[in-house]
Write a protein that holds these residues in place. Structure first.
Motif, PDB file in Angstrom:
ATOM      1  N   LEU A 129     -22.363   8.129 -12.323  1.00 24.29           N
ATOM      2  CA  LEU A 129     -22.264   6.684 -12.541  1.00 24.29           C
ATOM      3  C   LEU A 129     -23.110   5.906 -11.539  1.00 24.29           C
ATOM      4  N   ILE A 130     -23.205   6.438 -10.335  1.00 21.16           N
ATOM      5  CA  ILE A 130     -24.041   5.771  -9.329  1.00 21.16           C
ATOM      6  C   ILE A 130     -25.498   5.837  -9.764  1.00 21.16           C
ATOM      7  N   THR A 131     -25.916   7.018 -10.205  1.00 19.70           N
ATOM      8  CA  THR A 131     -27.302   7.185 -10.636  1.00 19.70           C
ATOM      9  C   THR A 131     -27.611   6.321 -11.861  1.00 19.70           C
ATOM     10  N   ASN A 132     -26.689   6.310 -12.824  1.00 18.47           N
ATOM     11  CA  ASN A 132     -26.980   5.617 -14.084  1.00 18.47           C
ATOM     12  C   ASN A 132     -26.683   4.121 -14.048  1.00 18.47           C
ATOM     13  N   ASN A 133     -25.560   3.743 -13.460  1.00 20.42           N
ATOM     14  CA  ASN A 133     -25.155   2.334 -13.517  1.00 20.42           C
ATOM     15  C   ASN A 133     -25.084   1.670 -12.151  1.00 20.42           C
ATOM     16  N   ASN A 134     -25.333   2.432 -11.110  1.00 21.20           N
ATOM     17  CA  ASN A 134     -25.239   1.922  -9.748  1.00 21.20           C
ATOM     18  C   ASN A 134     -23.844   1.386  -9.410  1.00 21.20           C
ATOM     19  N   VAL A 135     -22.815   2.016  -9.965  1.00 19.69           N
ATOM     20  CA  VAL A 135     -21.449   1.672  -9.557  1.00 19.69           C
ATOM     21  C   VAL A 135     -20.686   2.946  -9.215  1.00 19.69           C
ATOM     22  N   LEU A 136     -19.636   2.764  -8.426  1.00 19.99           N
ATOM     23  CA  LEU A 136     -18.767   3.871  -8.086  1.00 19.99           C
ATOM     24  C   LEU A 136     -17.604   3.865  -9.080  1.00 19.99           C
ATOM     25  N   GLY A 137     -17.243   5.027  -9.572  1.00 23.91           N
ATOM     26  CA  GLY A 137     -16.187   5.076 -10.592  1.00 23.91           C
ATOM     27  C   GLY A 137     -14.810   5.310 -10.027  1.00 23.91           C
ATOM     28  N   CYS A 138     -14.518   4.722  -8.896  1.00 22.39           N
ATOM     29  CA  CYS A 138     -13.189   4.918  -8.310  1.00 22.39           C
ATOM     30  C   CYS A 138     -12.787   3.642  -7.597  1.00 22.39           C
ATOM     31  N   THR A 139     -11.553   3.180  -7.833  1.00 25.27           N
ATOM     32  CA  THR A 139     -11.117   1.938  -7.187  1.00 25.27           C
ATOM     33  C   THR A 139     -10.126   2.211  -6.060  1.00 25.27           C
ATOM     34  N   GLY A 140      -9.798   3.479  -5.846  1.00 26.82           N
ATOM     35  CA  GLY A 140      -8.900   3.834  -4.742  1.00 26.82           C
ATOM     36  C   GLY A 140      -7.440   3.510  -4.984  1.00 26.82           C
TER      37      GLY A 140
ATOM     38  N   ALA B  44       0.849  -1.183   0.000  1.00 26.04           N
ATOM     39  CA  ALA B  44       0.000   0.000   0.000  1.00 26.04           C
ATOM     40  C   ALA B  44       0.887   1.236   0.000  1.00 26.04           C
ATOM     41  N   GLU B  45       0.588   2.183  -0.864  1.00 28.08           N
ATOM     42  CA  GLU B  45       1.377   3.401  -0.922  1.00 28.08           C
ATOM     43  C   GLU B  45       0.677   4.487  -0.112  1.00 28.08           C
ATOM     44  N   SER B  46       1.370   5.594   0.054  1.00 29.77           N
ATOM     45  CA  SER B  46       0.791   6.654   0.880  1.00 29.77           C
ATOM     46  C   SER B  46      -0.429   7.271   0.204  1.00 29.77           C
ATOM     47  N   THR B  47      -0.661   6.894  -1.057  1.00 22.37           N
ATOM     48  CA  THR B  47      -1.804   7.459  -1.772  1.00 22.37           C
ATOM     49  C   THR B  47      -2.970   6.481  -1.887  1.00 22.37           C
ATOM     50  N   CYS B  48      -2.808   5.272  -1.343  1.00 24.22           N
ATOM     51  CA  CYS B  48      -3.834   4.240  -1.529  1.00 24.22           C
ATOM     52  C   CYS B  48      -5.045   4.449  -0.621  1.00 24.22           C
ATOM     53  N   PHE B  49      -6.229   4.176  -1.139  1.00 23.08           N
ATOM     54  CA  PHE B  49      -7.423   4.242  -0.282  1.00 23.08           C
ATOM     55  C   PHE B  49      -8.519   3.298  -0.778  1.00 23.08           C
ATOM     56  N   CYS B  50      -8.121   2.095  -1.228  1.00 24.87           N
ATOM     57  CA  CYS B  50      -9.097   1.210  -1.855  1.00 24.87           C
ATOM     58  C   CYS B  50     -10.212   0.808  -0.890  1.00 24.87           C
ATOM     59  N   GLU B  51      -9.871   0.628   0.388  1.00 24.76           N
ATOM     60  CA  GLU B  51     -10.900   0.215   1.342  1.00 24.76           C
ATOM     61  C   GLU B  51     -11.990   1.267   1.492  1.00 24.76           C
ATOM     62  N   ALA B  52     -11.579   2.532   1.420  1.00 22.46           N
ATOM     63  CA  ALA B  52     -12.547   3.607   1.624  1.00 22.46           C
ATOM     64  C   ALA B  52     -13.602   3.648   0.513  1.00 22.46           C
ATOM     65  N   VAL B  53     -13.271   3.088  -0.673  1.00 21.88           N
ATOM     66  CA  VAL B  53     -14.252   3.069  -1.758  1.00 21.88           C
ATOM     67  C   VAL B  53     -14.780   1.655  -1.992  1.00 21.88           C
ATOM     68  N   GLY B  54     -14.726   0.835  -0.949  1.00 21.60           N
ATOM     69  CA  GLY B  54     -15.372  -0.472  -1.014  1.00 21.60           C
ATOM     70  C   GLY B  54     -14.526  -1.590  -1.566  1.00 21.60           C
ATOM     71  N   GLY B  55     -13.235  -1.362  -1.760  1.00 19.64           N
ATOM     72  CA  GLY B  55     -12.374  -2.423  -2.281  1.00 19.64           C
ATOM     73  C   GLY B  55     -11.602  -3.103  -1.171  1.00 19.64           C
ATOM     74  N   SER B  56     -10.737  -4.006  -1.563  1.00 15.81           N
ATOM     75  CA  SER B  56      -9.870  -4.651  -0.596  1.00 15.81           C
ATOM     76  C   SER B  56      -8.538  -4.916  -1.272  1.00 15.81           C
ATOM     77  N   PRO B  57      -7.418  -4.692  -0.551  1.00 17.71           N
ATOM     78  CA  PRO B  57      -6.117  -4.897  -1.194  1.00 17.71           C
ATOM     79  C   PRO B  57      -5.789  -6.378  -1.380  1.00 17.71           C
ATOM     80  N   VAL B  58      -6.517  -7.272  -0.698  1.00 17.50           N
ATOM     81  CA  VAL B  58      -6.097  -8.675  -0.710  1.00 17.50           C
ATOM     82  C   VAL B  58      -7.117  -9.633  -1.310  1.00 17.50           C
ATOM     83  N   SER B  59      -8.222  -9.110  -1.832  1.00 21.98           N
ATOM     84  CA  SER B  59      -9.121 -10.041  -2.508  1.00 21.98           C
ATOM     85  C   SER B  59      -9.567  -9.450  -3.833  1.00 21.98           C
ATOM     86  N   ALA B  60      -9.651 -10.316  -4.824  1.00 20.69           N
ATOM     87  CA  ALA B  60     -10.019  -9.860  -6.163  1.00 20.69           C
ATOM     88  C   ALA B  60     -11.016 -10.856  -6.745  1.00 20.69           C
TER      89      ALA B  60
END
Lengths: 322, 346, 134
Positions: B311-322, B140-156
């Protein structure tokens, strides 16, 4: 540097009533980065930062074409900004080109001991875990939870800061701190010479490899303090169709050649184009080569004297070296 | 059952994959780390975050959609024949060694290019011929924030394989049957209970390294907050330093805007699809000369609102992976996280 | 290499273009290698024009204008001289052979000089071989 920062804050507070906004440095996303900061209110002066990571050339924001929207000036209003020695060359060049008006900027000058290239720290320590930084003129200490390293500043400076000839702001309304002596060693066009030792074919291959990486984000153009055509840039026009949409080594080479020629005799060697490049292409070498030739032909160095006409904007009937 | 492979065998494994597939892997190239086509024996770098996201393997920056050629018979000068050949990018491909945030980026692309509304043949063909081998991210770098946008660094969950590094060994879990076919029996060893526990520990340690700069809340509420902030003067403040370059869009794993041009050369030519960036002022420039997003704060506002609202309104997804690339590569240090926090709090 | 190299000529309307014309009307033999583009003055030449020709695969670029001091517009060729010299010196840095670019001064009465220059330059380019389109 701490005493200079205190003095800078004092000076900034002093000139703030005279200017519409003051451009300086604030903290960045981590301890190894700073970022340009635009100050309008006195309350924000406390956010000012001055450290070895204030690499940005704030002159980029000076030409009227590049004024940040929402921060546009009325006639007569002024911008205040803090400038390092190298950055002040860009201001001098813009003045020589009559691209900005001296009466509309208030410049705070300072001495600079060189800025640190974070990329040169990568191999020494995990730069993503830094939680404390201590710095003085000669060295820097970096701390993580697990580790600490100290480094000699000379080893981790930006290339342009090695043997800096202009450590003090060349043009300023207020100078803070004591002037620094220019470095003794001379190496103004070092990297250019290295490339020149290659054969024609090697150099061609070198640039092919470099330009193949370019993604044409145009950051090099947009950050350049003397690139101010903005929406009228030749690289954005379709008529005439100077540049192809295709992004590949050849098309990218042409993109950078166009830029190089538009910078001939104008580049002030601040190195911002190479710094911002997300693909780490040493783009600045092209304009530096131009500068080295202009120095040889006309003894010209850009951004030193407001009254010297850039060599491509003038001529002599009898040229000494042509 | 997961298998394990020693670090010094990785190249053998990759060589064997590369003999059957086009293979992309992260490699160091002249000071930059790039996801690039693998050449046998080349050292790969699994500790870097490639400068560009994995989208370029499925959505190349320059894609030739079709080629055309005019034919002229000299005896019949008034007639011109045209032949067109469309590209069919159906090469079997493996994208290897990308972080889970980049895998989410690819899943995001599926929403846009093979979603309910529109099916893009080129992307669809590429995607259906592509396998993904992800690696659990321990860097994880000092710029990472995947968890905050619903992701996880260890599962794909959308990858075919998941690698986890334990010291000098990689545990490889097959998440799909196609993924399992990539595991070359000879190079791998079986994994005991202890190693599985170690893997679990490594994953937990990776999670603890992440900072969470903001609490997002439910997606519709985020969309709503960004809509409400449309007129906020904050956008001007936040983007004062912005250079209007295309770095943040080009490095982004979810930015998908493109431009289609015909490039002719004499009697033949190509139709190209190239990346475009909404941060360029020419992006919205109309033929009349009018530009609805002439000012950079409008462009930046659109970029973020697109990802966090439209994107949330139209496709119900968030357009950021953190993945944090836009923060790390921004030449003037504009920090998306602080802008999001500010808008969410406004 | 094909029989004749492809050379792009950028010629000033007031001198070299007339000079080349004179060479033609005087029946002076010269290789048919130069495709001439007529310009109002060498001062019109954006260095990107010859550069684009070279980058796109021209075997050579020959630029010709009025002798320094004789410019129809008084000073166009004096600006051009600085630009072209810089271009000439810059080419090798990006891997283009500077021998593929030449700039000369030919007046309207110098048909013979033009003939000689075209002959020489074509020979030089023939020796270098076909340029690869970049």
């Amino acid at each position: 540097m701490k005493d200079i920062l205190a003095e800078l804050k004092k000076k900034a507070a002093e000139i703030l009533p005279e200017v519409s906004y003051f451009i300086c440095y604030g903290s960045g996303f981590d301890l190894l980065h700073s970022a340009p900061l635009f100050v309008k209110d006195k309350g924000d002066i406390d956010r000012l930062v001055l450290n070895r990571f204030c690499i940005h050339n704030l002159t980029s924001y000076l030409p009227p074409q590049k004024w940040p929207p929402g921060w546009l000036l009325e006639p007569g209003e002024k911008i205040g900004l803090v400038l390092k020695g190298c950055d002040s060359r860009s201001v001098i060049h813009l003045l020589a080109e009559k691209a900005i008006l001296r009466s509309r900027v208030i410049i705070i000058g300072l001495p600079c001991w060189g800025m640190i290239d974070v990329n040169k720290l990568r191999n020494r320590i995990d730069i993503n875990r830094i939680n404390r930084v201590e710095q003085d003129k000669e060295s820097i200490m970096l701390f993580t939870d697990a580790n600490e390293v100290s480094a000699d500043i000379k080893d981790i400076l930006y290339d342009k800061c090695i043997n800096c000839q202009y450590p003090n702001t060349l043009i300023s309304d207020h100078f803070i701190g004591a002037k620094k002596e220019p470095d003794k060693g001379v190496q103004p066009f070092g990297k250019v010479l290295e490339l020149e030792r290659m054969s024609l074919l090697e150099r061609s291959a070198f640039w092919d490899k470099e330009f193949a990486r370019c993604i044409r984000c145009k950051a090099c153009r947009n950050v350049c303090p003397v690139c101010y055509c903005q929406n009228n840039c030749l690289l954005d026009t379709r008529v005439p169709h100077w540049i192809k949409e295709r992004v590949d080594a050849n098309s990218n080479r042409w993109y950078h050649l166009i830029r190089a020629f538009h910078l001939a005799g104008r580049c002030t060697e601040c190195g911002e184009c190479a710094r911002v490049c997300p693909m780490r292409i040493p783009i600045n070498l092209l304009a530096m080569k131009m500068n080295s030739e202009l120095f040889e032909l006309f003894g010209f160095r850009s951004g030193i004297d407001v009254n010297i006409k850039p060599p491509l904007m003038t001529f002599q009937l009898e040229e000494d070296k042509l | 059952m997961p298998k394990a492979i020693m670090q010094d065998k990785l190249n053998d494994w990759l060589d064997s994959i590369a003999s059957k597939y086009q293979l992309w892997a992260p490699q160091d190239k002249d000071g930059a780390c790039l996801l690039s086509p693998y050449t046998p024996g080349a050292p790969v770098n699994l500790k870097c975050r490639p400068q560009l996201s994995a989208k370029k393997a499925l959505f190349p920056q320059t894609e030739c959609l079709l080629k055309y050629q005019y034919h002229k018979d000299k005896s019949k000068p008034e007639e011109t024949e045209l032949s067109i050949s469309a590209a069919n990018p159906n090469q079997k491909t493996v994208i290897w060694g990308i972080a889970p945030c980049d895998v989410s980026g690819i899943s995001f692309f599926e929403n846009v290019f093979i979603g309910a509304g529109y099916q893009d043949t080129y992307f669809k063909t590429r995607r259906s011929n592509t396998l993904i081998a992800a690696i659990a991210c321990q860097h994880a770098e000092s710029t990472c924030f995947c968890e905050a946008v619903g992701g996880s660094p260890v599962s794909a969950p959308d990858a075919d394989l998941l690698l986890t590094r334990i010291d000098h060994e990689y545990v490889v879990e097959a998440l799909t049957n196609e993924g399992a076919t990539l595991i070359d029996e000879g190079l791998f060893t079986t994994v005991e209970e202890a190693k599985l526990n170690a893997m679990q520990q490594v994953k937990e340690a990776a999670l603890s390294k992440l900072s969470k700069p903001f609490e997002l809340g439910s997606l519709p509420s985020v969309a709503d907050k960004f809509l409400k902030a449309f007129e906020s003067p904050y956008w001007k403040e936040a983007t004062a330093a912005c250079l209007s370059c295309g770095i943040c869009t080009f490095v982004c794993p979810t930015c998908y805007c493109f431009n289609i041009t015909d490039e002719a050369q004499g009697m033949h030519g190509q139709r190209l699809r190239c990346w475009d960036a909404c941060m360029f002022s020419t992006y919205t420039l109309e033929a009349s000369g009018h530009n609805p997003r002439n000012i950079k704060f409008q462009r930046y506002r659109n970029r973020l609102s697109h990802k966090f609202s439209y994107l949330i309104t139209n496709n119900n997804v968030l357009g950021c992976t953190g993945c944090g690339r836009c923060i790390k590569e921004c030449p003037v240090g504009i920090d998306l996280r602080s802008i999001i926090s500010h808008i969410l709090a406004e | 290499m094909q029989s004749e190299p492809r050379i792009i000529g950028f010629l000033c309307n007031w001198c070299s273009y007339a000079g080349a014309d004179m060479a033609g009307t005087s029946r002076l033999k010269q290789p048919a290698s130069v495709r001439i583009i007529r310009l109002p003055c060498t001062g019109r030449i954006n260095p990107l024009l010859p550069l684009k020709a070279l980058v796109d695969g021209a075997d050579g670029v020959l630029i010709s204008g009025c002798h320094p001091g004789d410019c129809h517009y008084r000073e166009g060729n004096l600006y051009a001289r600085r630009r072209l010299e810089l271009l000439h010196r810059f080419l090798p840095f990006v891997g283009i052979d500077p021998k593929r670019l030449r700039y000369v001064w030919v007046s309207a009465s110098e048909g013979q000089r033009w003939q000689a220059i075209v002959g020489e330059f074509t020979e030089q380019i023939k020796k270098l071989g076909t340029a690869k389109a970049q």
